[in-house]
Motif scaffolding. Structure first.
Motif, PDB file in Angstrom:
ATOM      1  N   ASN A   7       9.165   8.118 -12.731  1.00 52.19           N
ATOM      2  CA  ASN A   7       8.248   8.120 -11.653  1.00 52.19           C
ATOM      3  C   ASN A   7       6.749   7.774 -11.977  1.00 52.19           C
ATOM      4  O   ASN A   7       5.980   7.793 -10.848  1.00 52.19           O
ATOM      5  CB  ASN A   7       8.233   9.562 -11.281  1.00 52.19           C
ATOM      6  CG  ASN A   7       9.470  10.543 -10.658  1.00 52.19           C
ATOM      7  OD1 ASN A   7       9.703  10.205  -9.540  1.00 52.19           O
ATOM      8  ND2 ASN A   7      10.458  11.307 -11.555  1.00 52.19           N
ATOM      9  N   GLY A   8       6.697   7.075 -13.099  1.00 49.04           N
ATOM     10  CA  GLY A   8       5.209   6.613 -13.234  1.00 49.04           C
ATOM     11  C   GLY A   8       4.018   7.597 -13.156  1.00 49.04           C
ATOM     12  O   GLY A   8       2.900   7.549 -12.583  1.00 49.04           O
ATOM     13  N   ASN A  65       0.895  -1.073  -0.006  1.00 50.88           N
ATOM     14  CA  ASN A  65       0.036  -0.156   0.109  1.00 50.88           C
ATOM     15  C   ASN A  65       1.054   1.198  -0.143  1.00 50.88           C
ATOM     16  O   ASN A  65       1.034   2.075   0.915  1.00 50.88           O
ATOM     17  CB  ASN A  65      -0.880   0.018   1.297  1.00 50.88           C
ATOM     18  CG  ASN A  65      -1.938  -1.133   1.352  1.00 50.88           C
ATOM     19  OD1 ASN A  65      -2.378  -1.547   0.377  1.00 50.88           O
ATOM     20  ND2 ASN A  65      -1.789  -1.850   2.298  1.00 50.88           N
ATOM     21  N   HIS A  66       1.375   1.734  -1.036  1.00 48.30           N
ATOM     22  CA  HIS A  66       2.168   2.831  -1.293  1.00 48.30           C
ATOM     23  C   HIS A  66       2.380   3.203  -2.713  1.00 48.30           C
ATOM     24  O   HIS A  66       2.003   2.500  -3.730  1.00 48.30           O
ATOM     25  CB  HIS A  66       3.503   2.551  -0.795  1.00 48.30           C
ATOM     26  CG  HIS A  66       4.269   1.463  -1.433  1.00 48.30           C
ATOM     27  ND1 HIS A  66       5.019   1.793  -2.301  1.00 48.30           N
ATOM     28  CD2 HIS A  66       4.481   0.016  -1.003  1.00 48.30           C
ATOM     29  CE1 HIS A  66       5.826   0.786  -3.040  1.00 48.30           C
ATOM     30  NE2 HIS A  66       5.343  -0.517  -2.174  1.00 48.30           N
ATOM     31  N   ASP A  67       2.495   4.463  -3.091  1.00 48.68           N
ATOM     32  CA  ASP A  67       3.007   4.914  -4.492  1.00 48.68           C
ATOM     33  C   ASP A  67       4.114   5.900  -4.341  1.00 48.68           C
ATOM     34  O   ASP A  67       4.526   6.170  -3.143  1.00 48.68           O
ATOM     35  CB  ASP A  67       1.654   5.461  -5.121  1.00 48.68           C
ATOM     36  CG  ASP A  67       1.018   6.417  -4.386  1.00 48.68           C
ATOM     37  OD1 ASP A  67       1.561   7.051  -3.622  1.00 48.68           O
ATOM     38  OD2 ASP A  67      -0.042   6.807  -4.966  1.00 48.68           O
ATOM     39  N   ASN A  68       4.398   6.494  -5.495  1.00 46.98           N
ATOM     40  CA  ASN A  68       5.368   7.566  -5.541  1.00 46.98           C
ATOM     41  C   ASN A  68       4.864   8.831  -4.851  1.00 46.98           C
ATOM     42  O   ASN A  68       3.804   9.224  -5.142  1.00 46.98           O
ATOM     43  CB  ASN A  68       5.734   7.696  -7.066  1.00 46.98           C
ATOM     44  CG  ASN A  68       7.161   8.440  -7.172  1.00 46.98           C
ATOM     45  OD1 ASN A  68       7.368   9.117  -6.303  1.00 46.98           O
ATOM     46  ND2 ASN A  68       7.802   8.045  -8.061  1.00 46.98           N
ATOM     47  N   ARG A  69       5.655   9.389  -4.286  1.00 45.28           N
ATOM     48  CA  ARG A  69       5.292  10.795  -3.667  1.00 45.28           C
ATOM     49  C   ARG A  69       5.125  11.779  -4.620  1.00 45.28           C
ATOM     50  O   ARG A  69       4.368  12.722  -4.584  1.00 45.28           O
ATOM     51  CB  ARG A  69       6.730  11.042  -2.961  1.00 45.28           C
ATOM     52  CG  ARG A  69       6.255  12.608  -2.048  1.00 45.28           C
ATOM     53  CD  ARG A  69       7.523  13.392  -1.486  1.00 45.28           C
ATOM     54  NE  ARG A  69       8.634  13.412  -2.561  1.00 45.28           N
ATOM     55  CZ  ARG A  69       8.528  14.588  -3.450  1.00 45.28           C
ATOM     56  NH1 ARG A  69       7.675  15.549  -3.425  1.00 45.28           N
ATOM     57  NH2 ARG A  69       9.358  14.765  -4.126  1.00 45.28           N
ATOM     58  N   GLN A 126       3.543  13.041  -8.004  1.00 43.21           N
ATOM     59  CA  GLN A 126       2.264  12.623  -8.314  1.00 43.21           C
ATOM     60  C   GLN A 126       2.128  13.596  -9.920  1.00 43.21           C
ATOM     61  O   GLN A 126       1.296  13.236 -10.858  1.00 43.21           O
ATOM     62  CB  GLN A 126       1.040  12.841  -7.727  1.00 43.21           C
ATOM     63  CG  GLN A 126       1.071  11.873  -6.506  1.00 43.21           C
ATOM     64  CD  GLN A 126       0.957  10.271  -6.781  1.00 43.21           C
ATOM     65  OE1 GLN A 126       0.065  10.328  -7.816  1.00 43.21           O
ATOM     66  NE2 GLN A 126       1.720   9.461  -6.130  1.00 43.21           N
TER      67      GLN A 126
END
Length: 258
Positions: A141-142, A30-34, A36
């Motif tokens: 960074n997606g 449960n995380h993603d890149n800071r 956005q």
């Protein structure tokens, strides 16, 4: 004796700190890149002045693209927060300094003359450098292409950059943004010409697209500024903040693309 006790206490504390064991065998899903968003700006200054302001002034950005040649300068590490967005909001996220990469482009912005406001274009070299830089940032960074925005998008009541001469469609054609399909806009425009939407509809759809806008149902100052920011990006030929069928059609098509 007191000195010896102090030394022993310090050694004990040092032993405790170095003896910490961290188990990293259970990473959370449960995380993603800071990061956005990417926010694009013009500097409204020369290269020399821009470098001075962005390195020793009160503002900063992760990257600066020069003019003649279009050298790319990295001024802040991407893992650090730069001070480029200020009081801002997009798609419900506020104060975007903490969640975005800021790119400044050396450009005078505009001059107010006796014959009206004159805007300055970006060079082909600057656009090419920006596209190359953005492709790298987005891949690493997606970042979704629709999350590449202008300062005028995230702060429409106080900012105009990167301005009406910025080539948003060029970015979209390179896979670095979104742009409404012309035939779809024409179909929707014919409908909205016969059936003008309410101001409440504009406010709802602009908020759905990403703008921060209070749902008042009135064509107030804030709503005009947001409509103008949208028009400046997608219909730069006229961005007076007046709602019309073409603006409604573009907004409808873009939100359906989401």
């Amino acid at each position: 004796m007191k000195a010896l006790v102090s030394v022993l206490l310090m050694l004990a504390l040092a032993g405790c700190s170095t003896g910490l064991r961290i188990d990293r065998n259970h990473p959370s899903a449960n995380h993603d890149n800071r990061i956005q968003f990417v926010v694009l700006h013009y500097t409204n200054a020369s290269l020399e002045r821009s470098l001075a302001l962005l390195t020793h002034g009160e503002v900063s950005a992760h990257y600066l693209i020069g003019d003649g040649p279009a050298t790319v300068y990295q001024l802040v590490d991407e893992n650090r927060r730069a001070w480029h967005a200020g009081d801002s909001q997009w798609q419900g996220r506020t104060w975007l300094n903490s969640s975005s990469i800021g790119i400044e482009i050396v450009n005078p912005g505009f001059d107010d003359t006796a014959n009206g406001r004159v805007w300055y274009p970006y060079s082909e070299a600057q656009i090419q450098s920006l596209i190359t830089l953005l492709k790298d940032i987005v891949k690493r960074n997606g970042i979704e292409p629709r999350h590449i925005v202008g300062h005028s998008d995230i702060a429409p009541l106080r900012k105009l950059d990167p301005g009406p001469l910025f080539l948003w469609k060029r970015l979209a054609d390179a896979g670095l943004g979104i742009w409404p399909d012309a035939s779809a806009v024409a179909r929707e425009q014919a409908y909205f010409s016969a059936n003008p939407p309410t101001i409440g509809w504009y406010q709802q759809e602009l908020a759905r697209f990403g703008y921060a806008l209070e749902q008042t149902g009135e064509l107030d100052v804030a709503t005009r500024h947001v409509i103008a920011a949208f028009q400046m990006r997608f219909r730069p030929q006229r961005f007076d903040g007046t709602p019309d069928a073409q603006t409604a059609a573009m907004l409808q098509v873009l939100n359906r693309m989401r």
